[in-house]
Design an enzyme around this catalytic site. Sequence first.
Site, PDB file in Angstrom:
ATOM      1  N   THR A 226      17.662 -25.910  -2.470  1.00 19.12           N
ATOM      2  CA  THR A 226      17.007 -25.681  -1.194  1.00 19.12           C
ATOM      3  C   THR A 226      15.806 -24.774  -1.385  1.00 19.12           C
ATOM      4  O   THR A 226      15.736 -23.995  -2.334  1.00 19.12           O
ATOM      5  CB  THR A 226      17.946 -24.997  -0.191  1.00 19.12           C
ATOM      6  OG1 THR A 226      18.237 -23.662  -0.653  1.00 19.12           O
ATOM      7  CG2 THR A 226      19.230 -25.764  -0.016  1.00 19.12           C
ATOM      8  N   ASP A 227      14.858 -24.889  -0.466  1.00 23.51           N
ATOM      9  CA  ASP A 227      13.884 -23.818  -0.332  1.00 23.51           C
ATOM     10  C   ASP A 227      14.652 -22.591   0.135  1.00 23.51           C
ATOM     11  O   ASP A 227      15.783 -22.677   0.624  1.00 23.51           O
ATOM     12  CB  ASP A 227      12.792 -24.205   0.665  1.00 23.51           C
ATOM     13  CG  ASP A 227      11.496 -23.443   0.432  1.00 23.51           C
ATOM     14  OD1 ASP A 227      11.536 -22.345  -0.170  1.00 23.51           O
ATOM     15  OD2 ASP A 227      10.432 -23.936   0.841  1.00 23.51           O
ATOM     16  N   TRP A 228      14.056 -21.417  -0.026  1.00 22.76           N
ATOM     17  CA  TRP A 228      14.772 -20.165   0.217  1.00 22.76           C
ATOM     18  C   TRP A 228      15.102 -20.021   1.702  1.00 22.76           C
ATOM     19  O   TRP A 228      14.236 -19.758   2.524  1.00 22.76           O
ATOM     20  CB  TRP A 228      13.930 -18.998  -0.285  1.00 22.76           C
ATOM     21  CG  TRP A 228      14.219 -18.565  -1.692  1.00 22.76           C
ATOM     22  CD1 TRP A 228      14.450 -17.291  -2.116  1.00 22.76           C
ATOM     23  CD2 TRP A 228      14.330 -19.383  -2.869  1.00 22.76           C
ATOM     24  NE1 TRP A 228      14.701 -17.266  -3.477  1.00 22.76           N
ATOM     25  CE2 TRP A 228      14.634 -18.539  -3.967  1.00 22.76           C
ATOM     26  CE3 TRP A 228      14.221 -20.751  -3.115  1.00 22.76           C
ATOM     27  CZ2 TRP A 228      14.812 -19.002  -5.266  1.00 22.76           C
ATOM     28  CZ3 TRP A 228      14.395 -21.226  -4.409  1.00 22.76           C
ATOM     29  CH2 TRP A 228      14.689 -20.355  -5.461  1.00 22.76           C
ATOM     30  N   GLY A 229      16.396 -20.207   2.022  1.00 23.16           N
ATOM     31  CA  GLY A 229      16.851 -20.113   3.396  1.00 23.16           C
ATOM     32  C   GLY A 229      16.874 -21.434   4.134  1.00 23.16           C
ATOM     33  O   GLY A 229      17.091 -21.463   5.349  1.00 23.16           O
TER      34      GLY A 229
END
Length: 862
Positions: A226-229
């Site tokens: 995932t992208d961060w968050g």
Amino acid sequence: MEELVGRLTLEEKAALLEGADSWYTNPVPRLGIPRLHLTDGPHGVRQVRRAGGGFSVSDNEPATAFPTSAAVASSWNPELARRMGEAIAEECLAAGVDVLLAPGINIKRSPLCGRNFEYYSEDPLVSAAFGAAFVQGVQSKGVGCCVKHFAVNSNETFRFVGDSVVDERALREIYLRAFESVVKNAKPYAVMSAYNKVNGTFASENRRLLTDILRREWGFDGVVMTDWGATCDRVEGLLAGCDLDMPGGSWHNRKAILEAARSGRLAADVLDASVRRMLRLIGRCRTGKAERQAAPDFEKHAALACDIAKESAVLLKNDGTLPLSGGERLLVVGEMFEKMRFQGAGSSLVHPTDVVTPKDAFDRRGISYAYEKGYRSFDPGRDERLEQAAVRAAEDADVILFFGGLTDFEESEGFDREHMRLGDNQTALLEKLAATGKKLVFVLFAGAPVELPFHDCLSALLYMVLPGQRGGEAAAALLYGEAAPSGKLAESWPMRLEDTSCFADYNRGPVSRYYESIYVGYRAYDKAGTKLRFPFGFGLSYTTFAYAGMTVREEDGRVAVSADITNTGKRRGAEVVQLYVRHKASAVFRPDKELKAFAKVFLEPGETKRVELAFEKRDLAFWHAGLGRWVVENGTYELLLAASAADVRLAAELSVTDGETIGGTVPHPYPPDVADAYAMPPKDVPACFGRLAGRADAGDDPADGQAGGFHGETDKPLGKPDGSGGDGTGGNGPGGKADGRRRPSGRRRHPPLTMETQLRDFRRTFGGRIFYEMVMRSVRREYEAALAMPDSLERDSRLKNTHFFLRLMPLNTPRTMSMSSGGAFPYRVAEALVALANGQVLKGLSLLMKKEKPVPLPKDAE
């Protein structure tokens, strides 16, 4: 590997599939499984000294700040991207970094996207060529690349909540094409899923994207993270093919995996498949690590950054004033002369090992000049005293060199630009200087196109893009003819925002209707005959080039086009030869022409070289959505050798008879109303767009159903970047008054606030305002502390970083804030605050008082 998978406990498997301490994966010490170190790119190694959650961008270790991707692509020389990747990998090895979060290969749909400086082009072929070269360079040293942001990620303001609604053909031909090419040809170790939804499903849990297309069709065998968050439902993500949750540290997500695995919702083979991919990534990244170098050659890398900057700069206008002779009475105006903007703000902001500004480079050469600041880079307001001083000084000058461009307060990751204009403080000053009648040369620093109402008054325009830490040296070398400009635009430059191909529905709300379909960039402008400031592929030189002797050859499914390119001038130079293809009578709607190959050729004065450009015949295909496959249409194609999309030099024909016939061997892909609506690029959202995209609601105005009451607002938390004035709400964002777009009118009953509501919309309730202010207070405090610092490069960097947070945080949601916090903001607490913001006091307090005992992470064996 199978034995190792079998020895892992369920808890260890769950831990392997999530991050720790913001930038690492979890190790399993008892089985000798090490952790991996991930860090940001793509323009250098952005390694933080202190973990600070998913959006930590401050206090970074020094590294070479290379030109941004927008600049590198303007070189049209993928070899530079490969060499840059090798150099960055060497710095990764020295820093103990295993995976570089780069490159970004999203398509530039609109010039307003705040992150466009991180992306290569509006064209997927250019993006693919540079993305693949960069990945090959990095991974040749044993460091992994994580290609991002998959997929259809074209804006920042709604990136956490946005839904990109795009038809299948545009998805395949435009937005997935570069990813497909990079995955197949460069084999990156990892791919990062985007924050946004794609056609209604979050990218991080979009099985069709991650499994059906990425893995099964393209053969990708690496890790998807995932992208961060960006995690929404962790189990749905795993079921879709998203392996690694970053930055991790969320007990909520780990608990969901454990419960789903025990209940049978998450099958053991699905979980183990992700574990195997993680173990494979760890094995790939540990290969060759014995060759770590103690310290990279930063000076060598800085010199490379300078070379790339020289070759990437684009000469957009020149009446013969450039190159300068050195004998001119020279007036330099503009604070960017001494405070050069050399990279973009946000997660890619590198702490440079050194910076050479244009002033440094001029002074080292002993160039004689007068200097007037004219404006302040970190203050958008006009300063009459500075302007008048510059105009007075022009009386004694032969040539005025103006250094200016977009600032980090106008163009940055985390929010989108509100318009295409330069700041009023620069535009007004340029107009005053032009009125003096002196030769006026504009040296422009920006990561995306800008409107140029003063263009006709300029003698020359040198576009440096964002040129990296040695950009000042590159600019001086180009201005004085020590190097010849050879860059060309990798994106079209519209005259004004209203001319852009997606103006009718860009950043109107969380639902992004990609109503223009395949008509992106030059594909739209060429077809519609739009008057541009500069066309795609355009760039001047200090010399001239002639094209002759075009030939076409077909062999083994490939088409090769050759021609003689001659340097007809008196200076050494380089020409970018572009090959476009046009179907002369297609039965389906198509762009006027499409780029199929390009080559950069370096020539001495009078020298001629034979240049060959080739492409696969199957690259003539369009995506037939009805059949779900590529179709090469029979007919006559024009092959166009060009110096830009608007400057065709040579043409030849290619007859294709071994393809398929629309309406004959294959059915027509579109009903009549869709075919008619898209015969030309639409200027507004067609009524049939919903049918084209397969979404019944896609023809509706997304603003009408938007949650929240602050549509179009962009939080400028202190009014101006210098902290003066303003009411803390901005109000001139897309949909606001500044660009003339309408806002929804009348009173609406707002739905309840949720975990997916942007933080800025929480201001509509009493409890929500408390939540909003609680978050923003600490962010404002950091910004005010940066303002109070003495003038210095450190202050400038701190201002950029804190301003990034000020603009980004109101656009977050409680979910993304929790998921990106590394466990510091538990999901349960976020849910409690949402309940309190909705006036559900008992529910909120109950959630806050609830206690959970997380399962510990793997420890060393006893």
